[in-house]
Design a protein around this motif. Structure first.
Motif, PDB file in Angstrom:
ATOM      1  N   GLY A   9       0.839  -1.150   0.052  1.00 19.71           N
ATOM      2  CA  GLY A   9      -0.098  -0.016   0.019  1.00 19.71           C
ATOM      3  C   GLY A   9       0.834   1.105   0.051  1.00 19.71           C
ATOM      4  N   LYS A  10       0.304   2.184  -0.165  1.00 18.44           N
ATOM      5  CA  LYS A  10       0.899   3.598  -0.105  1.00 18.44           C
ATOM      6  C   LYS A  10       1.640   4.156   1.202  1.00 18.44           C
ATOM      7  N   TRP A  11       1.088   3.389   2.359  1.00 15.09           N
ATOM      8  CA  TRP A  11       1.313   4.330   3.568  1.00 15.09           C
ATOM      9  C   TRP A  11       2.180   3.508   4.468  1.00 15.09           C
ATOM     10  N   LYS A  12       1.835   2.207   4.434  1.00 18.36           N
ATOM     11  CA  LYS A  12       2.594   1.280   5.622  1.00 18.36           C
ATOM     12  C   LYS A  12       4.071   1.569   5.863  1.00 18.36           C
ATOM     13  N   LEU A  13       4.860   1.435   4.581  1.00 18.12           N
ATOM     14  CA  LEU A  13       6.218   1.458   4.799  1.00 18.12           C
ATOM     15  C   LEU A  13       6.619   3.048   5.388  1.00 18.12           C
ATOM     16  N   MET A  14       5.995   3.926   4.743  1.00 17.13           N
ATOM     17  CA  MET A  14       6.297   5.463   5.169  1.00 17.13           C
ATOM     18  C   MET A  14       6.141   5.640   6.543  1.00 17.13           C
ATOM     19  N   ILE A  15       4.984   5.002   7.226  1.00 14.43           N
ATOM     20  CA  ILE A  15       4.752   5.157   8.756  1.00 14.43           C
ATOM     21  C   ILE A  15       5.757   4.423   9.335  1.00 14.43           C
ATOM     22  N   LEU A  16       6.274   3.302   8.774  1.00 19.29           N
ATOM     23  CA  LEU A  16       7.009   2.553   9.586  1.00 19.29           C
ATOM     24  C   LEU A  16       8.624   3.390   9.572  1.00 19.29           C
ATOM     25  N   ARG A  17       9.085   3.879   8.291  1.00 17.66           N
ATOM     26  CA  ARG A  17      10.146   4.788   8.212  1.00 17.66           C
ATOM     27  C   ARG A  17      10.395   5.907   9.017  1.00 17.66           C
ATOM     28  N   PHE A  18       8.960   6.723   9.176  1.00 18.85           N
ATOM     29  CA  PHE A  18       8.713   7.797   9.872  1.00 18.85           C
ATOM     30  C   PHE A  18       9.116   7.315  11.339  1.00 18.85           C
ATOM     31  N   LEU A  19       8.462   6.242  11.757  1.00 16.33           N
ATOM     32  CA  LEU A  19       8.603   6.115  13.335  1.00 16.33           C
ATOM     33  C   LEU A  19      10.217   5.575  13.663  1.00 16.33           C
ATOM     34  N   THR A  20      10.749   5.147  12.546  1.00 15.16           N
ATOM     35  CA  THR A  20      12.234   4.437  12.790  1.00 15.16           C
ATOM     36  C   THR A  20      13.152   5.702  12.911  1.00 15.16           C
ATOM     37  N   ASN A  21      12.854   6.782  12.053  1.00  8.72           N
ATOM     38  CA  ASN A  21      13.461   7.885  12.157  1.00  8.72           C
ATOM     39  C   ASN A  21      13.357   8.798  13.196  1.00  8.72           C
ATOM     40  N   ARG A  22      12.418   8.398  14.056  1.00  7.74           N
ATOM     41  CA  ARG A  22      12.030   9.260  15.190  1.00  7.74           C
ATOM     42  C   ARG A  22      11.787   8.342  16.512  1.00  7.74           C
ATOM     43  N   THR A  23      12.714   7.344  16.829  1.00  4.67           N
ATOM     44  CA  THR A  23      12.847   6.516  17.844  1.00  4.67           C
ATOM     45  C   THR A  23      12.903   7.270  19.176  1.00  4.67           C
ATOM     46  N   HIS A  24      13.629   8.404  19.213  1.00  4.40           N
ATOM     47  CA  HIS A  24      13.779   9.137  20.461  1.00  4.40           C
ATOM     48  C   HIS A  24      13.060  10.140  20.617  1.00  4.40           C
ATOM     49  N   GLN A  25      11.933  10.255  20.012  1.00  3.52           N
ATOM     50  CA  GLN A  25      10.759  11.412  20.199  1.00  3.52           C
ATOM     51  C   GLN A  25       9.502  10.524  20.594  1.00  3.52           C
ATOM     52  N   VAL A  26       8.601  11.390  20.882  1.00  4.34           N
ATOM     53  CA  VAL A  26       7.334  10.990  21.538  1.00  4.34           C
ATOM     54  C   VAL A  26       6.404  11.350  20.366  1.00  4.34           C
ATOM     55  N   ILE A  27       5.891  10.305  19.605  1.00  5.89           N
ATOM     56  CA  ILE A  27       5.151  10.813  18.444  1.00  5.89           C
ATOM     57  C   ILE A  27       3.613  10.274  18.800  1.00  5.89           C
ATOM     58  N   HIS A  28       2.853  11.395  18.589  1.00  9.16           N
ATOM     59  CA  HIS A  28       1.267  11.238  18.736  1.00  9.16           C
ATOM     60  C   HIS A  28       0.670  11.102  17.166  1.00  9.16           C
ATOM     61  N   PHE A  29      -0.392  10.830  17.359  1.00  9.27           N
ATOM     62  CA  PHE A  29      -1.147  10.631  16.064  1.00  9.27           C
ATOM     63  C   PHE A  29      -1.204  11.992  15.007  1.00  9.27           C
ATOM     64  N   LYS A  30      -1.542  12.999  15.818  1.00  4.59           N
ATOM     65  CA  LYS A  30      -1.599  14.315  15.051  1.00  4.59           C
ATOM     66  C   LYS A  30      -0.353  14.574  14.378  1.00  4.59           C
ATOM     67  N   LYS A  31       0.967  14.451  15.230  1.00  3.60           N
ATOM     68  CA  LYS A  31       2.217  14.700  14.694  1.00  3.60           C
ATOM     69  C   LYS A  31       2.594  13.919  13.457  1.00  3.60           C
ATOM     70  N   MET A  32       2.094  12.552  13.600  1.00  7.36           N
ATOM     71  CA  MET A  32       2.336  11.975  12.244  1.00  7.36           C
ATOM     72  C   MET A  32       1.448  12.421  11.263  1.00  7.36           C
ATOM     73  N   GLN A  33       0.229  12.737  11.490  1.00  5.56           N
ATOM     74  CA  GLN A  33      -0.729  13.080  10.358  1.00  5.56           C
ATOM     75  C   GLN A  33      -0.137  14.483   9.738  1.00  5.56           C
ATOM     76  N   ARG A  34       0.437  15.482  10.603  1.00  2.00           N
ATOM     77  CA  ARG A  34       0.943  16.576  10.059  1.00  2.00           C
ATOM     78  C   ARG A  34       2.293  16.417   9.257  1.00  2.00           C
ATOM     79  N   GLU A  35       2.966  15.483   9.659  1.00  5.59           N
ATOM     80  CA  GLU A  35       4.296  15.384   9.134  1.00  5.59           C
ATOM     81  C   GLU A  35       4.497  14.269   7.781  1.00  5.59           C
ATOM     82  N   ILE A  36       3.536  13.317   7.696  1.00  9.12           N
ATOM     83  CA  ILE A  36       3.476  12.433   6.785  1.00  9.12           C
ATOM     84  C   ILE A  36       2.576  13.027   5.365  1.00  9.12           C
TER      85      ILE A  36
END
Length: 126
Positions: free
Chosen positions: A31-58
């Motif tokens: 699909g279009k998004w799963k690998l992008m979400i995983l990469r986003f989270l992988t690149n931010r392992t030392h950050q607190v990631i909330h839903f809205k942050k992901m939505q804004r930045e992806i």
């Protein structure tokens, strides 16, 4: 060919087994998004990631699609979801240790994509 541990014996997978494994991988990661979400989270392992942050930045992902994809990634043990006892309620998302096993896949795709983009630009510039 890939290797399979078959009842303690290591053997080469046959073509049918390889294609089935590829289909399984694409069912989970496709699909279009799963690998992008995983990469986003992988690149931010030392950050607190909330839903809205992901939505804004992806770029381009809707709240409905992000929610759907996160649920599927969580079901497949690739992402963790931790509800915080706050008012209003907040949820933190992170890549799991198992989810990090997808890193070589995303790394290969990133490198291929960068090289492909360069090749296309070189072709156009000729």
């Amino acid at each position: 060919m890939a290797k399979i541990n078959d009842k303690g014996t290591l053997r080469e997978a046959n073509c049918s087994e390889e294609l089935m494994a590829m289909r399984d991988s694409l069912d989970i990661l496709g699909g279009k998004w799963k690998l992008m979400i995983l990469r986003f989270l992988t690149n931010r392992t030392h950050q607190v990631i909330h839903f809205k942050k992901m939505q804004r930045e992806i770029d381009g992902i809707s709240a409905k699609m992000l929610s759907k994809e996160l649920k599927e990634l969580e079901i497949n043990l690739l992402v963790s979801r931790t509800a915080q006892q706050t008012k209003p309620a907040t949820v933190i998302y992170a890549i799991t240790e198992y989810g990090k096993s997808v890193l070589p896949v995303t790394e290969t795709l990133v490198n291929w994509g960068l090289n492909h983009r360069k090749k296309i630009i070189e072709t156009i510039d000729k």
